[in-house]
Design a protein around this motif. Structure first.
Motif, PDB file in Angstrom:
ATOM      1  N   UNK A   9     -27.401   2.700  34.310  1.00  0.00           N
ATOM      2  CA  UNK A   9     -26.195   2.512  33.620  1.00  0.00           C
ATOM      3  C   UNK A   9     -25.141   1.823  33.979  1.00  0.00           C
ATOM      4  N   UNK A  10     -24.222   1.576  33.762  1.00  0.00           N
ATOM      5  CA  UNK A  10     -22.815   1.502  34.212  1.00  0.00           C
ATOM      6  C   UNK A  10     -21.886   2.164  32.762  1.00  0.00           C
ATOM      7  N   UNK A  11     -20.412   2.339  33.436  1.00  0.00           N
ATOM      8  CA  UNK A  11     -19.676   2.005  35.116  1.00  0.00           C
ATOM      9  C   UNK A  11     -21.029   1.935  35.901  1.00  0.00           C
ATOM     10  N   UNK A  12     -20.648   1.556  37.352  1.00  0.00           N
ATOM     11  CA  UNK A  12     -20.586   2.708  38.808  1.00  0.00           C
ATOM     12  C   UNK A  12     -20.134   4.135  38.858  1.00  0.00           C
ATOM     13  N   UNK A  13     -19.970   4.440  38.952  1.00  0.00           N
ATOM     14  CA  UNK A  13     -19.440   6.025  39.374  1.00  0.00           C
ATOM     15  C   UNK A  13     -18.658   5.933  40.421  1.00  0.00           C
TER      16      UNK A  13
END
Ligand SMILES: [Zn+2]
Length: 315
Positions: A140-144
């Motif tokens: 899942x994006x965006x990266x945290x």
């Protein structure tokens, strides 16, 4: 003097004949005449001369080297024997031990972004240690933010601000590789939300679905917001007066129904996507020639008698 119980006088009386070739008795058994020396290495005269020259080296050079070493040592400052008593040091300051208000100020500098964050599901290949090949995973994006990976407490704190302070947009990617993982598909949308429990802190969400009228592709945008009183507001931007907007109006009304209302914006967004998908599947017909979009069987709406959009997309 006694030897094996015999005195010298007795030993001298022992009968013994000198062997042939032996001129001296007792013959030298050791030293350079020893028979054990015959197979040994011959002495190297050059090495012996080198050792001898080292031993005979004048002592002046050694004295000069010692003098130079002592001169170098004397250059340094002499250690001081008088000093003030050392003050006790404070303990190292840990980020999680400072007041929460200060941590929030740090998060506010790192986390908020000026633009809308595009949410996506992307297929990636992950190598597993100790096994051959790789496996496909959906990331899942965006990266945290990286600070969310420091500890559980920092993750909980920073992600609550990350999802609350930013606006997330969910729309179909134009990349063909991501078509099968479209974030506007309700199944993938719910998976994206379930991937991070902190998504319950979302306060602004935008959902965009594709539509087409007379070969002009556009997008219908649903905006979901949660205000400071935890009340959710929903709206859409489909405002073409000559076209029917009954589907969009009905979805907004259903989402804001106080009976089924939830304070979780992620849940509300997922429900909106599911309801829209079900409505289009019931009313429309799939058109494979239009990239899998759906068209309405009638040209005009039976309720408002306006024209339907030519095609609408559900993922
Ligand atoms: Zn209508």
């Amino acid at each position: 003097m006694a030897l094996r119980g015999l005195d010298i006088s007795a030993e001298s009386k022992f009968e013994f004949t000198l062997p042939k070739g032996c001129k001296i008795w007792p013959a030298p058994q050791y030293g350079q005449y020893s028979p054990h020396v015959e197979g040994s290495k011959a002495p190297n005269p050059s090495a012996r001369r080198r050792r001898q020259s080292i031993l005979n080296r004048p002592a002046k050079a050694a004295k000069a080297r010692m003098a130079r070493r002592s001169a170098v040592k004397e250059v340094g400052p002499e250690p001081s024997c008088s000093h003030l008593p050392l003050t006790p040091r404070d303990k190292p300051l840990h980020f999680l031990t400072i007041p929460g208000e200060l941590r929030d100020m740090v998060y506010d500098l790192i986390v908020p972004r000026n633009t809308k964050i595009i949410a996506q599901n992307r297929p990636c290949f992950e190598r597993r240690p100790g096994r051959k090949g790789s496996r496909e995973i959906i990331r899942r994006y965006p990266l945290e933010p990286k600070i969310a990976q420091v500890s559980r407490q920092s993750r909980k704190e920073v992600l609550s601000i990350f999802y609350a302070a930013n606006t997330f947009i969910f729309r179909r990617s134009q990349n063909r590789l991501l078509r099968n993982f479209s974030i506007t598909d309700p199944a993938w949308l719910s998976k994206w939300f379930q991937g991070c429990p902190s998504s319950e802190f979302l306060r602004r969400v935008t959902l965009q679905f594709d539509a087409c009228t007379r070969n002009v592709l556009y997008s219908v945008t649903f905006t979901l917001e949660k205000d400071s009183e935890e009340q959710i507001r929903a709206a859409h931007d489909f405002n073409k007066p000559q076209y029917c907007a009954c589907l969009e109006n009905t979805l907004v009304t259903q989402v804001l129904n106080p009976v089924t209302m939830s304070s979780n914006l992620a849940y509300v967004a997922t429900m909106l996507a599911w309801r829209r998908r079900n409505a289009v599947l019931i009313l429309g017909v799939r058109d494979d020639g239009a990239d899998g979009m759906y068209r309405f069987p009638t040209a005009r709406c039976l309720i408002c008698h306006k024209r339907h959009p030519t095609h609408v997309g559900i993922d």
